[in-house]
Design an enzyme around this catalytic site. Structure first.
Site: not given
Ligand code: CTP
Ligand code: CA
Length: 225
Positions: A33-36, A101
């Site tokens: 995943g990512n931090h969005s 994102a």
């Protein structure tokens, strides 16, 4: 007796917005995943709805909620699910803004059981996801507006301009990470808008709600041009 209703500038317009991260499953308990946070996309959806638009918000996993009656949320998890929903909705909208994102890569295979650790090194083979924004740029009709975001850490204007042209956008919102407080998880952003007529506008560091108003104002100016 006639009823007079205040005409909102985006009354009757249908808009597609993407927001948040995507999660790409590795096995039943893990993902990439990512931090969005999704805050920018949700702020955009709210602002568009306040201006009278009907918004379809295709959202990756976030903690955010919206209660606006003009916003329909389609909750998705992966880049593939986000792609499929956007391609389905896009033909019926006047405007699409891709602020999600989206993962650029996803595991080739998803393990059906939890992967066990061993004494060996371990790696995951990844394959490219499809670019939703670029796909919408290919199928975009002459009356549709398409807006993208760009997150860059170097040569930001050049990279953003490249994405604007390559993805056939009306304008792109460059998010600068260089200023304090601007970024993925915070409540502020520092943006520059580059449009396909060669205009560039630099904005101050602002809250994401204020940034959403600046973006919607740019849209209104293009709709009235
Ligand atoms: N985007 C998308 N689908 C993808 C990847 C990106 O719709 N699979 C959209 C994003 O929502 C954003 C824009 O494309 O509006 C630019 O995303 P960004 O990650 O900055 O650029 P990429 O084209 O993915 O290139 P890179 O990550 O290598 O800079
Ligand atoms: Ca990317």
């Amino acid at each position: 007796n006639s009823v007079i209703t205040a005409q909102k500038p985006l009354n009757g317009k249908n808009v597609l917005v993407t927001a948040g991260p995507t999660y790409e499953a590795i096995d039943p308990v893990r993902f990439i995943g990512n931090h969005s946070s999704g805050k920018m996309g949700y702020a955009l959806a709210e602002t568009l709805a306040e201006h009278g638009a009907h918004v379809t918000l295709v959202s990756g996993p976030t903690h955010l909620k919206t209660l606006h009656k003009n916003i329909q949320v389609i909750a998705v998890t992966s880049a593939k699910e986000m792609f499929d929903n956007c391609v389905k909705v896009f033909p019926s909208v006047d405007l699409a803004i891709m602020s999600a994102a989206v993962a650029d890569y996803t595991p080739v295979e998803v393990a059906t059981q939890k992967i066990k650790k061993t004494e060996q090194e371990f790696s995951i083979e990844l394959t490219k996801t499809r670019d939703i924004l670029a796909e919408l740029g290919k199928i975009k009709g002459p009356k549709q507006l398409l807006v993208g975001f760009a997150l860059e850490t170097n040569n930001e204007l050049e990279h953003a301009k490249g994405k604007l042209e390559k993805k056939n956008l009306d304008f792109i919102v460059l998010n600068s990470l260089n200023d304090n407080g601007a970024g993925f998880q915070g409540d502020t952003n520092k943006i520059t808008i580059l449009d396909n007529k060669g205009h560039t506008e630099v904005f101050e560091l602002k809250t994401k709600t204020e940034v959403a108003h600046d973006i919607v104002n740019k849209i209104l100016s293009l709709l009235h041009a």
